[in-house]
Write a protein that holds these residues in place. Sequence first.
Motif, PDB file in Angstrom:
ATOM      1  N   UNK A 142      -2.388  -1.423  -9.198  1.00  0.00           N
ATOM      2  CA  UNK A 142      -3.584  -0.752  -9.699  1.00  0.00           C
ATOM      3  C   UNK A 142      -4.856  -1.491  -9.342  1.00  0.00           C
ATOM      4  N   UNK A 143      -4.847  -2.812  -9.472  1.00  0.00           N
ATOM      5  CA  UNK A 143      -6.025  -3.596  -9.108  1.00  0.00           C
ATOM      6  C   UNK A 143      -6.247  -3.591  -7.602  1.00  0.00           C
ATOM      7  N   UNK A 144      -5.168  -3.635  -6.828  1.00  0.00           N
ATOM      8  CA  UNK A 144      -5.306  -3.592  -5.373  1.00  0.00           C
ATOM      9  C   UNK A 144      -5.937  -2.280  -4.929  1.00  0.00           C
ATOM     10  N   UNK A 162      -8.676   4.325  -5.088  1.00  0.00           N
ATOM     11  CA  UNK A 162      -8.676   5.132  -6.307  1.00  0.00           C
ATOM     12  C   UNK A 162      -9.799   6.147  -6.365  1.00  0.00           C
ATOM     13  N   UNK A 163     -10.870   5.926  -5.597  1.00  0.00           N
ATOM     14  CA  UNK A 163     -12.004   6.840  -5.626  1.00  0.00           C
ATOM     15  C   UNK A 163     -11.638   8.240  -5.139  1.00  0.00           C
ATOM     16  N   UNK A 164     -10.624   8.331  -4.299  1.00  0.00           N
ATOM     17  CA  UNK A 164     -10.238   9.639  -3.753  1.00  0.00           C
ATOM     18  C   UNK A 164      -9.064  10.257  -4.498  1.00  0.00           C
ATOM     19  N   UNK A 194       0.840  -1.181   0.000  1.00  0.00           N
ATOM     20  CA  UNK A 194       0.000   0.000   0.000  1.00  0.00           C
ATOM     21  C   UNK A 194       0.872   1.226   0.000  1.00  0.00           C
ATOM     22  N   UNK A 195       0.596   2.161  -0.878  1.00  0.00           N
ATOM     23  CA  UNK A 195       1.423   3.322  -1.023  1.00  0.00           C
ATOM     24  C   UNK A 195       0.837   4.560  -0.434  1.00  0.00           C
ATOM     25  N   UNK A 211      -5.128  -7.529   1.482  1.00  0.00           N
ATOM     26  CA  UNK A 211      -5.853  -8.788   1.278  1.00  0.00           C
ATOM     27  C   UNK A 211      -5.817  -9.171  -0.199  1.00  0.00           C
ATOM     28  N   UNK A 212      -5.975  -8.176  -1.071  1.00  0.00           N
ATOM     29  CA  UNK A 212      -5.896  -8.467  -2.506  1.00  0.00           C
ATOM     30  C   UNK A 212      -4.529  -9.032  -2.865  1.00  0.00           C
ATOM     31  N   UNK A 213      -3.473  -8.441  -2.321  1.00  0.00           N
ATOM     32  CA  UNK A 213      -2.130  -8.915  -2.647  1.00  0.00           C
ATOM     33  C   UNK A 213      -1.909 -10.367  -2.200  1.00  0.00           C
TER      34      UNK A 213
END
Length: 208
Positions: A143-145, A152-154, A2-3, A127-129
């Motif tokens: 990008x998918x995570x 990405x919404x913000x 997470x960045x 969790x995605x990773x």
Amino acid sequence: MRGPPGRPFFWQVGALFLSLALLSPAAHAFQAQHGSLTVIYVDPQDRQQLGAVYKAWDAAARDLKALGLSPPVKVRIEAAGNAADFQARTGEPVNIAASTQGAVIRTQRLSALAARGLLPNTVRHEAFHTAQPAGIPRWLAEGLARTFSGEGKSDPRTPTGLEDLPDLRLNTELLGRDPARLNAAYREATMRAARLVRARGWKGALKW
């Protein structure tokens, strides 16, 4: 991983974090169990965040299953005692929120993430990773995570300046961890991944 917030998957950490004493990873560790998820934390205040962690994890697991993905049978979240502790455990800069290797998710203090409103999205992102297909490129994984987590919404709806960058170069930008360019790289990866999801659906994007 997470960045930066911005909301890419990391944030700028103040000088206070840098001045905190380094804690041994095993120092005064507490452990909590929630089904197949184990949470290990150092700061006693992090106990107050366990409910939010479990809620985010359970929702992420359900959503991953709907996409045909599933986390490992057993997953461990290790919350650091402070930013310096996180850096020592992961080798990542202190402005990164979390880092995942296999079935082990290492995060900043849960209370610190919660205070910045990052805890649920961080759990979903990581969790995605744990469940992502093997071998997908770094830009697509990030990008998918970030799309899956809702980060990405913000993101600002402005150009990233990296639109013409080839995918392989975008991988390099993400791996380089340059603070001046990392937010833009996360945003660009998220926009490209979101376009794939819109064009091909999640299953198509995961097989890209």
